[in-house]
Write an enzyme that holds these catalytic residues in place. Structure first.
Site, PDB file in Angstrom:
ATOM      1  N   GLY A 124       0.781  -1.235   0.000  1.00 23.82           N
ATOM      2  CA  GLY A 124       0.000   0.000   0.000  1.00 23.82           C
ATOM      3  C   GLY A 124       0.807   1.277   0.000  1.00 23.82           C
ATOM      4  O   GLY A 124       0.320   2.333   0.429  1.00 23.82           O
ATOM      5  N   SER A 125       2.047   1.219  -0.515  1.00 23.28           N
ATOM      6  CA  SER A 125       2.817   2.474  -0.545  1.00 23.28           C
ATOM      7  C   SER A 125       2.153   3.480  -1.489  1.00 23.28           C
ATOM      8  O   SER A 125       2.198   4.687  -1.235  1.00 23.28           O
ATOM      9  CB  SER A 125       4.273   2.218  -0.934  1.00 23.28           C
ATOM     10  OG  SER A 125       4.385   1.802  -2.273  1.00 23.28           O
ATOM     11  N   ASN A 126       1.506   2.992  -2.539  1.00 23.98           N
ATOM     12  CA  ASN A 126       0.780   3.916  -3.430  1.00 23.98           C
ATOM     13  C   ASN A 126      -0.486   4.441  -2.766  1.00 23.98           C
ATOM     14  O   ASN A 126      -0.844   5.609  -2.951  1.00 23.98           O
ATOM     15  CB  ASN A 126       0.451   3.242  -4.759  1.00 23.98           C
ATOM     16  CG  ASN A 126       1.644   3.234  -5.687  1.00 23.98           C
ATOM     17  OD1 ASN A 126       1.987   4.249  -6.277  1.00 23.98           O
ATOM     18  ND2 ASN A 126       2.314   2.103  -5.792  1.00 23.98           N
ATOM     19  N   LYS A 136     -16.982 -13.918  -8.913  1.00 25.74           N
ATOM     20  CA  LYS A 136     -16.540 -12.514  -9.002  1.00 25.74           C
ATOM     21  C   LYS A 136     -17.748 -11.579  -9.002  1.00 25.74           C
ATOM     22  O   LYS A 136     -17.751 -10.524  -8.373  1.00 25.74           O
ATOM     23  CB  LYS A 136     -15.720 -12.319 -10.282  1.00 25.74           C
ATOM     24  CG  LYS A 136     -15.023 -10.974 -10.347  1.00 25.74           C
ATOM     25  CD  LYS A 136     -14.260 -10.768 -11.634  1.00 25.74           C
ATOM     26  CE  LYS A 136     -13.007 -11.554 -11.741  1.00 25.74           C
ATOM     27  NZ  LYS A 136     -11.772 -10.817 -11.442  1.00 25.74           N
ATOM     28  N   ARG A 195      -6.169  -8.268  -8.976  1.00 24.63           N
ATOM     29  CA  ARG A 195      -7.271  -9.004  -9.613  1.00 24.63           C
ATOM     30  C   ARG A 195      -7.786  -8.225 -10.813  1.00 24.63           C
ATOM     31  O   ARG A 195      -7.748  -7.001 -10.801  1.00 24.63           O
ATOM     32  CB  ARG A 195      -8.467  -9.126  -8.669  1.00 24.63           C
ATOM     33  CG  ARG A 195      -8.164  -9.935  -7.541  1.00 24.63           C
ATOM     34  CD  ARG A 195      -9.291 -10.239  -6.610  1.00 24.63           C
ATOM     35  NE  ARG A 195      -8.705 -11.152  -5.666  1.00 24.63           N
ATOM     36  CZ  ARG A 195      -8.643 -12.460  -5.834  1.00 24.63           C
ATOM     37  NH1 ARG A 195      -9.245 -13.029  -6.840  1.00 24.63           N
ATOM     38  NH2 ARG A 195      -8.002 -13.213  -4.983  1.00 24.63           N
ATOM     39  N   ILE A 201     -10.682  -6.621 -12.881  1.00 21.77           N
ATOM     40  CA  ILE A 201     -12.000  -6.072 -12.554  1.00 21.77           C
ATOM     41  C   ILE A 201     -13.021  -6.752 -13.483  1.00 21.77           C
ATOM     42  O   ILE A 201     -12.786  -6.903 -14.685  1.00 21.77           O
ATOM     43  CB  ILE A 201     -12.000  -4.538 -12.750  1.00 21.77           C
ATOM     44  CG1 ILE A 201     -10.984  -3.870 -11.801  1.00 21.77           C
ATOM     45  CG2 ILE A 201     -13.395  -3.957 -12.533  1.00 21.77           C
ATOM     46  CD1 ILE A 201     -11.279  -3.981 -10.332  1.00 21.77           C
ATOM     47  N   ASN A 234      -5.618   2.440 -13.236  1.00 20.34           N
ATOM     48  CA  ASN A 234      -4.642   1.542 -12.624  1.00 20.34           C
ATOM     49  C   ASN A 234      -3.244   2.099 -12.860  1.00 20.34           C
ATOM     50  O   ASN A 234      -3.017   2.854 -13.804  1.00 20.34           O
ATOM     51  CB  ASN A 234      -4.765   0.150 -13.265  1.00 20.34           C
ATOM     52  CG  ASN A 234      -3.809  -0.858 -12.659  1.00 20.34           C
ATOM     53  OD1 ASN A 234      -3.606  -0.891 -11.440  1.00 20.34           O
ATOM     54  ND2 ASN A 234      -3.198  -1.686 -13.499  1.00 20.34           N
ATOM     55  N   HIS A 291       0.747   0.691 -13.360  1.00 18.97           N
ATOM     56  CA  HIS A 291       1.464  -0.549 -13.668  1.00 18.97           C
ATOM     57  C   HIS A 291       2.958  -0.249 -13.808  1.00 18.97           C
ATOM     58  O   HIS A 291       3.335   0.727 -14.474  1.00 18.97           O
ATOM     59  CB  HIS A 291       0.915  -1.150 -14.973  1.00 18.97           C
ATOM     60  CG  HIS A 291       1.530  -2.472 -15.293  1.00 18.97           C
ATOM     61  ND1 HIS A 291       1.169  -3.640 -14.648  1.00 18.97           N
ATOM     62  CD2 HIS A 291       2.512  -2.813 -16.162  1.00 18.97           C
ATOM     63  CE1 HIS A 291       1.902  -4.642 -15.116  1.00 18.97           C
ATOM     64  NE2 HIS A 291       2.716  -4.164 -16.031  1.00 18.97           N
TER      65      HIS A 291
HETATM   66  C1  GRF Z   1       3.087  -1.081  -7.655  1.00 21.74           C
HETATM   67  O1  GRF Z   1       4.364  -1.239  -8.195  1.00 21.74           O
HETATM   68  C2  GRF Z   1       2.049  -0.981  -8.745  1.00 21.74           C
HETATM   69  O2  GRF Z   1       2.539  -0.442  -9.913  1.00 21.74           O
HETATM   70  C3  GRF Z   1       1.663  -2.413  -8.974  1.00 21.74           C
HETATM   71  O3  GRF Z   1       1.711  -2.989  -7.694  1.00 21.74           O
HETATM   72  C4  GRF Z   1       2.645  -2.304  -6.874  1.00 21.74           C
HETATM   73  C5  GRF Z   1       1.953  -1.964  -5.593  1.00 21.74           C
HETATM   74  O4  GRF Z   1       2.832  -1.481  -4.629  1.00 21.74           O
HETATM   75  N1  GRF Z   1       0.408  -2.496  -9.661  1.00 21.74           N
HETATM   76  P1  GRF Z   1       2.264  -0.854  -3.270  1.00 21.74           P
HETATM   77  O5  GRF Z   1       1.374  -1.915  -2.614  1.00 21.74           O
HETATM   78  O6  GRF Z   1       1.486   0.378  -3.607  1.00 21.74           O
HETATM   79  O7  GRF Z   1       3.464  -0.553  -2.421  1.00 21.74           O
END
Ligand code: GRF
Length: 200
Positions: A12-14, A65, A91, A93, A107, A109
């Site tokens: 969850g760093s993002n 789902k 997952r 969607i 999303n 990536h």
């Molecule tokens: C990120 O690198 C994102 O691009 C990918 O999964 C990773 C999630 O990292 N889809 P975090 O859980 O947000 O640290």
């Protein structure tokens, strides 16, 4: 202010970067819900600490789902969520959410799509020996990392780079550009009178 849900399965760093941006005002949005499909994921702690409502579920507790996405939709509706931000949600969607949130799911990536879609994009890039990789933010459709691209940033893989250093750099870039890109997108949506921008 636009109400968003973040979907995540891992560290969850993002999620954190997006939430922090909403707190500092760099991102004018409210994170109303975290949706997580892994009951032991670290992102849950982050959400709780931030005071963000969570919906945590195990897909195996549902018959399909369609069934768990119907429950997710119920939760999203309760929080008046208008936009879904996937951040490490592992997952695809399905039709329920794609239909209800058409053009309103994005999303991030860790590669320059269409190269290296799917799992372990960084590992795929290392294995391929590419000298440039990067980060992509895209709309979500039914495919695996196939929706229209919104933003990309390239990262050069210099000499002596390891998987770890590439990963660190990717995360840095992700944390910077996700909030910024969402802010631009939400400004566009606001300008369009809150009506959905149909780009595909
Ligand atoms: C990120 O690198 C994102 O691009 C990918 O999964 C990773 C999630 O990292 N889809 P975090 O859980 O947000 O640290």
């Amino acid at each position: 202010m636009i109400s968003i849900a973040v979907f995540a399965s891992g560290s969850g760093s993002n999620f954190q970067a997006i939430y922090d941006a909403t707190q500092s005002g760099r991102l004018q949005a409210q994170v109303s819900l975290l949706v997580c499909d892994k009951p032991d994921a670290k992102v849950i702690e982050r959400a709780e600490k931030a005071g963000v409502q969570t919906f945590v579920f195990s897909p195996k507790d549902f018959a399909s789902k369609e069934e768990y996405e119907t429950e997710i939709y119920k939760q999203l509706s309760q929080q008046n969520v208008e936009f879904i931000v996937l951040a490490g949600y592992m997952r695809l969607i399905g039709s329920v959410l794609l239909e209800k949130f058409k053009g309103k799911i994005v999303n991030i990536h860790p590669s320059l799509l269409p190269s290296f879609p799917g799992k372990d994009a960084i590992g795929q890039a290392v294995k391929a020996g590419v000298k440039v990789t990067g980060v992509t933010i895209h709309y979500v459709d039914a495919g695996m990392d196939t929706g229209p691209i919104i933003a990309q940033q390239a990262i050069e893989i210099g000499k002596g780079y390891t998987r770890e250093t590439i990963e660190q750099r990717i995360h840095q870039v992700e944390h910077a550009i996700y909030a910024e890109t969402l802010q631009q997108l939400f400004q566009q949506i606001k300008k369009a009178g809150n009506s959905l921008i149909k780009t595909f």
